[in-house]
Scaffold this motif. Structure first.
Motif, short mmCIF file in Angstrom:
data_model
loop_
_atom_site.label_atom_id
_atom_site.label_comp_id
_atom_site.label_asym_id
_atom_site.label_seq_id
_atom_site.Cartn_x
_atom_site.Cartn_y
_atom_site.Cartn_z
N ALA A 1 0.82 -1.21 0.00
CA ALA A 1 0.00 0.00 0.00
C ALA A 1 0.85 1.26 0.00
CB ALA A 1 -0.94 0.01 1.20
N CYS A 2 2.09 1.15 0.49
CA CYS A 2 2.97 2.32 0.54
C CYS A 2 3.41 2.77 -0.85
CB CYS A 2 4.19 2.02 1.40
SG CYS A 2 3.79 1.79 3.16
N PHE A 3 3.21 1.93 -1.85
CA PHE A 3 3.62 2.27 -3.21
C PHE A 3 2.49 2.87 -4.04
CE2 PHE A 3 6.80 -0.59 -1.66
CZ PHE A 3 7.99 -0.10 -2.19
N VAL A 4 1.30 3.02 -3.44
CA VAL A 4 0.20 3.68 -4.16
C VAL A 4 -0.20 4.98 -3.47
CG1 VAL A 4 -0.70 1.54 -5.14
CG2 VAL A 4 -1.59 2.34 -2.95
N SER A 5 0.47 5.30 -2.36
CA SER A 5 0.21 6.58 -1.68
C SER A 5 1.15 7.64 -2.25
CB SER A 5 0.43 6.43 -0.17
OG SER A 5 1.76 6.00 0.11
#
Length: 324
Positions: A42-46
């Motif tokens: 999820a840290c790569f789509v924020s």
């Protein structure tokens, strides 16, 4: 309006839902994710991400406060059970710097984190739930308790170590292999998850029942939205009976063939299957952002589409080794 999601993990769909709602509402701002692992998907789509210590680390609250200051966070949304109680007890330092937490009261988290306390809550509020049994009751020769039964950890999650037992011998075996066990009446029927949006005054604004057609690792992998008025009313009662519920409350229940609704669990956070409710038109992200801005919601309790189906599948985020 900058948002911080903590323990973001694999919640890619939820982050994307919030991004979409922000764009629809023309809300300017960034989404920041925090996780103890650099490779949390999820840290790569924020828009931005931060690595943080584990929730159990004594510096965890201070680290989050620094992130909130650095990114001028408006709203903080935690996504896993272990940090809900922690943040509910340490809300004041965040409120003092103008940060709103989407976290229910310490009382609500105490009720939800332990299934024995959840059972007591259901009973005291006249909400139907499977009966709990003690080993002493089951050991009596003349007991009339019928098998199968369910044995599971009182503080468990994700359906880990939940076992169906068919006789006393099996029960004794699993009692020795289950930490802090509870023994529960087995209920047969359709299993539902209810996504319930609760405003900052504790009123249930929207309830979306999702039939769990198939599950994997405790999360719904296939589901369908069902406009069942009895389930909607039952979910509303559960949420409004909680002393200080806020945001997305996820309740699980069984609907028996006789039409009885029996609740088994409450999680005061977004559930893993929430994207189904979102795609059915239940814009919890947009409505939460509106509430955070002080707006009063004008929505009906069933403002979403019936019969929307979710069929989840594995996907992947691709990055480079230096980023993880």
């Amino acid at each position: 309006m900058n948002l911080l999601f903590t323990s973001a993990g694999r919640r890619v769909s939820l982050i994307r839902n919030f991004k979409t709602s922000m764009e629809k509402l023309n809300i300017r701002g960034n989404i920041i994710t925090a996780d103890r692992k650099k490779d949390a998907s999820a840290c790569f789509v924020s828009d931005y991400s931060e690595q943080v210590p584990p929730v159990s680390d004594p510096t965890y609250i201070d680290v989050l406060l620094k992130i909130c200051r650095d990114y001028e966070i408006t709203l903080l949304i935690p996504l896993i059970d272990p940090e809900l109680s922690l943040l509910s007890r340490h809300s004041k330092p965040f409120e003092d710097i103008g940060i709103k937490l989407l976290v229910s009261s310490p009382e609500v988290n105490k009720i939800c984190i332990n299934k024995r306390v959840t059972y007591d809550f259901f009973k005291s509020n006249h909400i139907s739930t499977p009966q709990l049994y003690s080993l002493e009751e089951l050991s009596k020769e003349n007991n009339r308790i019928s098998y199968p039964l369910i044995i599971k950890p009182a503080n468990g999650s994700c359906s880990i170590n939940v076992n169906k037992v068919h006789n006393f011998k099996e029960l004794i075996f699993f009692l020795h292999h289950t930490q802090n066990p509870i023994i529960q009446e087995y209920i047969s029927g359709e299993e539902y998850t209810l996504d319930i949006l609760v405003d900052f005054e504790g009123k249930a604004k929207v309830v979306v029942p999702r039939l769990r057609m198939e599950t994997r690792a405790g999360e719904s992998s296939k589901g369908i939205t069902v406009k069942n008025s009895a389930l909607i009313e039952a979910g509303k009662k559960v949420a409004e009976s909680l002393p200080g519920a806020i945001g997305c409350i996820t309740a699980q229940c069984f609907l028996t063939k006789e039409g009885d609704i029996k609740f088994i669990e409450i999680n005061p956070r977004f559930g893993g299957g929430f994207p189904l409710s979102y795609h059915a038109g239940a814009d919890f992200p947009g409505w939460i952002l509106a509430m955070a801005q002080g707006q009063e919601l004008q929505v009906s309790i069933d403002e979403w589409k019936d019969g929307i189906v979710m069929l989840r599948f594995d996907d992947a985020i691709f990055t480079t080794k230096n980023k993880i």
